[in-house]
Enzyme design. Structure first.
Site, PDB file in Angstrom:
ATOM      1  N   SER A   1     -33.513  62.938  35.520  1.00 39.84           N
ATOM      2  CA  SER A   1     -34.312  63.919  34.769  1.00 39.84           C
ATOM      3  C   SER A   1     -34.461  65.237  35.522  1.00 39.84           C
ATOM      4  CB  SER A   1     -35.699  63.333  34.458  1.00 39.84           C
ATOM      5  OG  SER A   1     -36.367  62.969  35.662  1.00 39.84           O
TER       6      SER A   1
ATOM      7  N   ASN B   1     -32.412  68.961  37.082  1.00 44.44           N
ATOM      8  CA  ASN B   1     -31.826  70.142  36.440  1.00 44.44           C
ATOM      9  C   ASN B   1     -30.639  69.792  35.548  1.00 44.44           C
ATOM     10  OD1 ASN B   1     -33.652  71.766  37.784  1.00 44.44           O
ATOM     11  ND2 ASN B   1     -32.226  72.420  39.372  1.00 44.44           N
ATOM     12  N   ILE B   2     -29.704  68.994  36.072  1.00 43.54           N
ATOM     13  CA  ILE B   2     -28.479  68.697  35.327  1.00 43.54           C
ATOM     14  C   ILE B   2     -28.789  67.826  34.112  1.00 43.54           C
ATOM     15  CG2 ILE B   2     -26.267  67.480  35.440  1.00 43.54           C
ATOM     16  CD1 ILE B   2     -25.977  68.492  38.317  1.00 43.54           C
TER      17      ILE B   2
ATOM     18  N   CYS C   1     -19.797  70.966  40.279  1.00 45.48           N
ATOM     19  CA  CYS C   1     -19.771  72.243  39.559  1.00 45.48           C
ATOM     20  C   CYS C   1     -18.668  73.137  40.121  1.00 45.48           C
ATOM     21  CB  CYS C   1     -21.127  72.930  39.637  1.00 45.48           C
ATOM     22  SG  CYS C   1     -21.735  73.222  41.308  1.00 45.48           S
TER      23      CYS C   1
ATOM     24  N   SER D   1     -31.004  77.099  41.577  1.00 43.82           N
ATOM     25  CA  SER D   1     -30.279  76.238  40.640  1.00 43.82           C
ATOM     26  C   SER D   1     -29.902  74.898  41.257  1.00 43.82           C
ATOM     27  CB  SER D   1     -29.007  76.945  40.148  1.00 43.82           C
ATOM     28  OG  SER D   1     -28.030  76.999  41.185  1.00 43.82           O
ATOM     29  N   ILE D   2     -30.155  74.742  42.555  1.00 40.19           N
ATOM     30  CA  ILE D   2     -29.759  73.522  43.269  1.00 40.19           C
ATOM     31  C   ILE D   2     -30.979  72.631  43.454  1.00 40.19           C
ATOM     32  CG2 ILE D   2     -28.701  72.590  45.365  1.00 40.19           C
ATOM     33  CD1 ILE D   2     -26.805  74.275  43.732  1.00 40.19           C
ATOM     34  N   GLY D   3     -30.998  71.517  42.759  1.00 41.49           N
ATOM     35  CA  GLY D   3     -32.126  70.593  42.847  1.00 41.49           C
ATOM     36  C   GLY D   3     -32.009  69.665  44.040  1.00 41.49           C
TER      37      GLY D   3
ATOM     38  N   THR E   1     -28.703  67.390  44.275  1.00 36.84           N
ATOM     39  CA  THR E   1     -27.491  68.062  44.752  1.00 36.84           C
ATOM     40  C   THR E   1     -27.591  68.357  46.241  1.00 36.84           C
ATOM     41  OG1 THR E   1     -27.163  69.043  42.563  1.00 36.84           O
ATOM     42  CG2 THR E   1     -25.984  70.050  44.394  1.00 36.84           C
TER      43      THR E   1
ATOM     44  N   ASN F   1     -26.716  65.492  48.291  1.00 38.03           N
ATOM     45  CA  ASN F   1     -25.314  65.082  48.162  1.00 38.03           C
ATOM     46  C   ASN F   1     -24.332  66.146  48.625  1.00 38.03           C
ATOM     47  OD1 ASN F   1     -25.499  63.114  45.042  1.00 38.03           O
ATOM     48  ND2 ASN F   1     -26.211  62.689  47.106  1.00 38.03           N
TER      49      ASN F   1
END
EC number: 1.2.1.10
Length: 304
Positions: A11, A13-14, A130, A161-163, A166, A169
């Protein structure tokens, strides 16, 4: 028209951006959103949009898969948990689109190899990253004309934009994308670098793609191939744009791209979200077309 019913795992950003992409699809219907934090914004937004939700992870979804006829699941969690998520869902006959860098299934870049994956029933396909979705089409556009000894890509991404998923990982992101430049892009050696830019206001996603060809570049054919490929990506990511290039220097070919998002969940600077979710949606739609046409059949789970 009948639609293929889908679950979204993760649940963040992506996963949240995916809701909007899938809602617009003529072939897919988002039914479930799965998270682990009951207070997450993504789960709240999913409920507002009419999705069923659980904060108990994939295990909270499994009892509902058959009664809600879930056939495709998108996993936007983490490489560390993806294999187990996929195993549980595959056992129930659910096809999994992997948006983590786990890469336990075949690597998919829609304009390069989606059709071959859809033609045979893959129960798990990996969307790489991405940066991979933004750059591998261009590397492939070069390698289909001339052999590429080395391909290097640098993706610059807005920090906002990077949660957390990410960020956790990033090593896998680099490793999987580098390998995909070779396996899918066609380069003999590939290297992927990511820059997380904290600038305010946030910068749009930018990608620098550099290829070293074995022979002197055939500039006319390479330029035509690259422009054709950019057009292919723009069919499902309208904000994908060639900023400069291709530029030639000796055996080097350089291309500079930027990706603007549609602004569904995060603002338009987060093109990295859009290219990932749009590619995953396009991939699921291709499988959905095959399922609805009766060309492929998902396995029927064994009932204990």
């Amino acid at each position: 028209m009948k639609k293929i019913r889908c679950a979204l795992i993760g649940s963040g950003n992506i996963g949240t951006d995916l809701i909007y992409k899938i809602r617009r699809s003529a072939l897919l219907e988002p039914v479930w959103m799965v998270g682990i934090d009951p207070a997450s914004e993504g789960l709240a937004r999913a409920r507002e949009l009419g999705l069923k939700t659980t904060a108990e992870g994939v295990d909270g979804l499994l009892p509902h898969v058959q009664e809600d006829d879930i056939q495709i699941a998108f996993d936007a969690t983490s490489a560390y948990v993806h294999a187990e998520n996929s195993r549980k869902l595959n056992a129930l006959g659910v096809l999994v689109i992997d948006l983590t860098p786990a890469a336990i299934g075949p690597l998919c870049v829609p304009p390069v190899n989606l059709r071959e994956h859809a033609a045979r029933l893959e129960m798990n396909v990996n969307m790489i990253s991405c940066a991979g979705q933004a750059t591998i089409p261009v590397v492939h556009a070069v390698s289909r004309i001339q052999s590429v000894a080395y391909a290097e890509i640098v993706a610059s991404l807005a920090s906002k934009s990077i949660g957390p998923g990410t960020r956790a990982n990033l090593d896998e992101f680099t490793y999987t994308t580098s390998g995909a430049l070779e396996k899918v892009g066609g380069a003999r050696r590939g290297k992927a670098l990511a820059i997380i830019n904290p600038a305010e206001p946030p910068m749009i996603m930018r990608n620098t793609i550099s290829c070293l060809t074995d022979a002197e570049p055939d500039q006319e054919r390479l330029s035509a191939s690259i422009l054709q490929m950019v057009g292919e990506v723009q069919k499902y990511v309208p904000g994908y744009r060639l900023v400069n290039g291709p530029l030639y220097d000796g055996n080097g070919v350089s291309v500079f791209m930027e990706v603007a998002g549609l602004g569904d969940y995060l603002p338009t600077y987060a093109g990295n979200l859009d290219i990932m979710t749009a590619a995953a949606t396009r991939t699921a739609e291709m499988f959905a077309e095959e399922i609805l046409a009766g060309k492929i059949r998902l396995p029927t789970p064994e009932v204990a």
